[in-house]
Design a protein around this motif. Sequence first.
Motif, PDB file in Angstrom:
ATOM      1  N   THR A 155      16.934 -18.402 -38.319  1.00  0.00           N
ATOM      2  CA  THR A 155      15.821 -17.850 -38.322  1.00  0.00           C
ATOM      3  C   THR A 155      15.447 -16.920 -39.432  1.00  0.00           C
ATOM      4  OG1 THR A 155      16.030 -17.363 -35.906  1.00  0.00           O
ATOM      5  CG2 THR A 155      14.701 -15.706 -36.733  1.00  0.00           C
ATOM      6  N   GLU A 156      16.690 -16.368 -40.048  1.00  0.00           N
ATOM      7  CA  GLU A 156      16.557 -15.585 -41.289  1.00  0.00           C
ATOM      8  C   GLU A 156      16.117 -16.346 -42.545  1.00  0.00           C
ATOM      9  OE1 GLU A 156      19.574 -13.197 -44.161  1.00  0.00           O
ATOM     10  OE2 GLU A 156      20.329 -13.725 -42.446  1.00  0.00           O
ATOM     11  N   PHE A 157      16.524 -17.640 -42.415  1.00  0.00           N
ATOM     12  CA  PHE A 157      16.010 -18.599 -43.572  1.00  0.00           C
ATOM     13  C   PHE A 157      14.515 -18.945 -43.407  1.00  0.00           C
ATOM     14  CE2 PHE A 157      20.479 -20.154 -44.163  1.00  0.00           C
ATOM     15  CZ  PHE A 157      20.846 -19.037 -45.165  1.00  0.00           C
ATOM     16  N   LYS A 158      14.034 -19.166 -41.946  1.00  0.00           N
ATOM     17  CA  LYS A 158      12.822 -19.349 -41.823  1.00  0.00           C
ATOM     18  C   LYS A 158      11.833 -18.305 -42.123  1.00  0.00           C
ATOM     19  CE  LYS A 158      11.437 -21.970 -38.529  1.00  0.00           C
ATOM     20  NZ  LYS A 158      11.210 -22.603 -37.266  1.00  0.00           N
ATOM     21  N   LEU A 159      12.248 -17.312 -41.685  1.00  0.00           N
ATOM     22  CA  LEU A 159      11.437 -15.872 -42.122  1.00  0.00           C
ATOM     23  C   LEU A 159      11.233 -15.742 -43.683  1.00  0.00           C
ATOM     24  CD1 LEU A 159      12.431 -13.554 -39.395  1.00  0.00           C
ATOM     25  CD2 LEU A 159      10.390 -14.772 -39.409  1.00  0.00           C
ATOM     26  N   ARG A 160      12.295 -16.079 -44.491  1.00  0.00           N
ATOM     27  CA  ARG A 160      12.431 -15.641 -45.709  1.00  0.00           C
ATOM     28  C   ARG A 160      11.724 -16.775 -46.507  1.00  0.00           C
ATOM     29  NH1 ARG A 160      18.341 -13.637 -47.661  1.00  0.00           N
ATOM     30  NH2 ARG A 160      18.393 -11.901 -46.338  1.00  0.00           N
ATOM     31  N   ILE A 161      11.771 -18.098 -45.858  1.00  0.00           N
ATOM     32  CA  ILE A 161      10.683 -19.426 -46.473  1.00  0.00           C
ATOM     33  C   ILE A 161       9.151 -18.654 -46.497  1.00  0.00           C
ATOM     34  CG2 ILE A 161       9.733 -21.674 -46.122  1.00  0.00           C
ATOM     35  CD1 ILE A 161      12.542 -22.374 -45.380  1.00  0.00           C
ATOM     36  N   HIS A 162       8.857 -18.015 -45.153  1.00  0.00           N
ATOM     37  CA  HIS A 162       7.419 -17.716 -45.024  1.00  0.00           C
ATOM     38  C   HIS A 162       7.312 -16.298 -45.541  1.00  0.00           C
ATOM     39  CE1 HIS A 162       6.692 -21.229 -42.436  1.00  0.00           C
ATOM     40  NE2 HIS A 162       7.916 -21.011 -41.903  1.00  0.00           N
ATOM     41  N   ASP A 163       8.154 -15.942 -46.334  1.00  0.00           N
ATOM     42  CA  ASP A 163       7.882 -14.488 -47.070  1.00  0.00           C
ATOM     43  C   ASP A 163       7.766 -13.414 -46.160  1.00  0.00           C
ATOM     44  OD1 ASP A 163       8.226 -15.561 -49.479  1.00  0.00           O
ATOM     45  OD2 ASP A 163       6.261 -15.907 -49.946  1.00  0.00           O
ATOM     46  N   ALA A 164       8.366 -13.580 -44.932  1.00  0.00           N
ATOM     47  CA  ALA A 164       8.232 -12.253 -44.073  1.00  0.00           C
ATOM     48  C   ALA A 164       9.603 -11.762 -44.097  1.00  0.00           C
ATOM     49  CB  ALA A 164       8.112 -13.088 -42.478  1.00  0.00           C
ATOM     50  N   GLU A 165       9.638 -10.444 -43.913  1.00  0.00           N
ATOM     51  CA  GLU A 165      10.637  -9.576 -43.747  1.00  0.00           C
ATOM     52  C   GLU A 165      11.397  -9.872 -42.604  1.00  0.00           C
ATOM     53  OE1 GLU A 165      11.877  -4.894 -43.622  1.00  0.00           O
ATOM     54  OE2 GLU A 165       9.948  -5.589 -44.399  1.00  0.00           O
ATOM     55  N   CYS A 166      12.899 -10.179 -42.734  1.00  0.00           N
ATOM     56  CA  CYS A 166      13.739 -10.455 -41.576  1.00  0.00           C
ATOM     57  C   CYS A 166      14.253  -8.979 -41.128  1.00  0.00           C
ATOM     58  CB  CYS A 166      14.939 -10.954 -42.100  1.00  0.00           C
ATOM     59  SG  CYS A 166      16.057 -11.664 -40.917  1.00  0.00           S
ATOM     60  N   PRO A 167      13.941  -8.962 -39.549  1.00  0.00           N
ATOM     61  CA  PRO A 167      14.464  -7.724 -39.131  1.00  0.00           C
ATOM     62  C   PRO A 167      15.928  -7.783 -39.364  1.00  0.00           C
ATOM     63  CG  PRO A 167      13.041  -8.998 -37.502  1.00  0.00           C
ATOM     64  CD  PRO A 167      13.348  -9.850 -38.670  1.00  0.00           C
ATOM     65  N   ASN A 168      16.195  -6.184 -39.392  1.00  0.00           N
ATOM     66  CA  ASN A 168      17.916  -5.853 -39.396  1.00  0.00           C
ATOM     67  C   ASN A 168      18.643  -6.531 -38.331  1.00  0.00           C
ATOM     68  OD1 ASN A 168      17.698  -4.776 -42.129  1.00  0.00           O
ATOM     69  ND2 ASN A 168      17.396  -2.764 -41.447  1.00  0.00           N
ATOM     70  N   ILE A 169      17.941  -6.695 -37.216  1.00  0.00           N
ATOM     71  CA  ILE A 169      18.797  -6.955 -35.882  1.00  0.00           C
ATOM     72  C   ILE A 169      19.217  -8.364 -36.153  1.00  0.00           C
ATOM     73  CG2 ILE A 169      16.903  -7.573 -34.546  1.00  0.00           C
ATOM     74  CD1 ILE A 169      19.339  -5.484 -33.066  1.00  0.00           C
ATOM     75  N   ILE A 170      18.547  -9.216 -36.600  1.00  0.00           N
ATOM     76  CA  ILE A 170      18.843 -10.588 -36.917  1.00  0.00           C
ATOM     77  C   ILE A 170      20.030 -10.814 -37.878  1.00  0.00           C
ATOM     78  CG2 ILE A 170      18.137 -12.720 -37.720  1.00  0.00           C
ATOM     79  CD1 ILE A 170      15.275 -12.171 -36.575  1.00  0.00           C
ATOM     80  N   ILE A 171      20.015  -9.916 -38.865  1.00  0.00           N
ATOM     81  CA  ILE A 171      21.036 -10.077 -39.824  1.00  0.00           C
ATOM     82  C   ILE A 171      22.312  -9.251 -39.364  1.00  0.00           C
ATOM     83  CG2 ILE A 171      21.642  -8.941 -42.203  1.00  0.00           C
ATOM     84  CD1 ILE A 171      18.556  -8.967 -43.122  1.00  0.00           C
ATOM     85  N   ARG A 172      22.170  -8.281 -38.723  1.00  0.00           N
ATOM     86  CA  ARG A 172      23.289  -7.746 -38.190  1.00  0.00           C
ATOM     87  C   ARG A 172      24.034  -8.731 -37.022  1.00  0.00           C
ATOM     88  NH1 ARG A 172      20.865  -1.686 -37.893  1.00  0.00           N
ATOM     89  NH2 ARG A 172      21.452  -1.472 -39.714  1.00  0.00           N
ATOM     90  N   THR A 173      23.079  -9.570 -36.387  1.00  0.00           N
ATOM     91  CA  THR A 173      24.016 -10.545 -35.344  1.00  0.00           C
ATOM     92  C   THR A 173      24.589 -11.683 -35.947  1.00  0.00           C
ATOM     93  OG1 THR A 173      21.924  -9.948 -33.697  1.00  0.00           O
ATOM     94  CG2 THR A 173      23.060 -12.372 -33.592  1.00  0.00           C
ATOM     95  N   SER A 174      24.000 -12.048 -37.062  1.00  0.00           N
ATOM     96  CA  SER A 174      24.705 -12.826 -37.659  1.00  0.00           C
ATOM     97  C   SER A 174      26.197 -12.267 -38.529  1.00  0.00           C
ATOM     98  CB  SER A 174      23.879 -13.488 -38.829  1.00  0.00           C
ATOM     99  OG  SER A 174      23.588 -12.758 -40.084  1.00  0.00           O
ATOM    100  N   HIS A 175      26.011 -11.182 -38.653  1.00  0.00           N
ATOM    101  CA  HIS A 175      26.990 -10.428 -39.298  1.00  0.00           C
ATOM    102  C   HIS A 175      28.196 -10.354 -38.189  1.00  0.00           C
ATOM    103  CE1 HIS A 175      25.144  -8.795 -43.261  1.00  0.00           C
ATOM    104  NE2 HIS A 175      25.114 -10.061 -43.120  1.00  0.00           N
ATOM    105  N   ILE A 176      27.823 -10.107 -37.289  1.00  0.00           N
ATOM    106  CA  ILE A 176      28.813  -9.895 -36.081  1.00  0.00           C
ATOM    107  C   ILE A 176      29.487 -11.058 -35.396  1.00  0.00           C
ATOM    108  CG2 ILE A 176      27.276  -9.321 -33.969  1.00  0.00           C
ATOM    109  CD1 ILE A 176      30.164  -7.027 -35.308  1.00  0.00           C
ATOM    110  N   SER A 177      28.552 -12.071 -35.222  1.00  0.00           N
ATOM    111  CA  SER A 177      28.713 -13.532 -34.411  1.00  0.00           C
ATOM    112  C   SER A 177      29.846 -14.254 -35.309  1.00  0.00           C
ATOM    113  CB  SER A 177      27.664 -13.899 -34.005  1.00  0.00           C
ATOM    114  OG  SER A 177      26.848 -14.520 -35.013  1.00  0.00           O
ATOM    115  N   ALA A 178      29.595 -14.309 -36.396  1.00  0.00           N
ATOM    116  CA  ALA A 178      30.681 -14.920 -37.507  1.00  0.00           C
ATOM    117  C   ALA A 178      31.975 -14.637 -37.163  1.00  0.00           C
ATOM    118  CB  ALA A 178      30.015 -15.093 -38.740  1.00  0.00           C
ATOM    119  N   PRO A 179      32.462 -13.209 -37.467  1.00  0.00           N
ATOM    120  CA  PRO A 179      33.887 -13.035 -37.150  1.00  0.00           C
ATOM    121  C   PRO A 179      34.307 -13.021 -35.744  1.00  0.00           C
ATOM    122  CG  PRO A 179      32.634 -11.006 -38.386  1.00  0.00           C
ATOM    123  CD  PRO A 179      31.477 -12.135 -37.878  1.00  0.00           C
TER     124      PRO A 179
END
Length: 126
Positions: A18-42
């Motif tokens: 989701t983060e990559f798709k939003l960046r491809i379309h030049d849309a700002e990625c919500p912090n909640i998506i970034i934080r979800t990836s930062h918490i689920s990987a560990p």
Amino acid sequence: MILVFFIATLTYVASMVTEFKLRIHDAECPNIIIRTSHISAPLASISLVMILFPYLGLFLLLIWVGFFIKLALDSYQELFKLVGDGARCVSERIWKLLGLETKKEDPIDDVDQPPATSSATCDSPV
């Protein structure tokens, strides 16, 4: 623990895509998506460590819970804003499907008020 690993890994992959798709379309990625990836990987890594070394895994899980609580407290306002925007969009679409028009405010009366900070539109596919 294997089930926790699979769920955490799938959550991480979904949030990263989701983060990559939003960046491809030049849309700002919500912090909640970034934080979800930062918490689920560990969590995926900790669940694997817990299988081999249960006591070390429990210790790491306690640390992870602390980070989860910190991230949840940091992002609860953004989460409520996203849920509110989603509910507004759903209600507008239901009104539109029913053929009823929502009452639009007169733009002349809103000259002194700043525009809304919400950049999300109900017509966006994401």
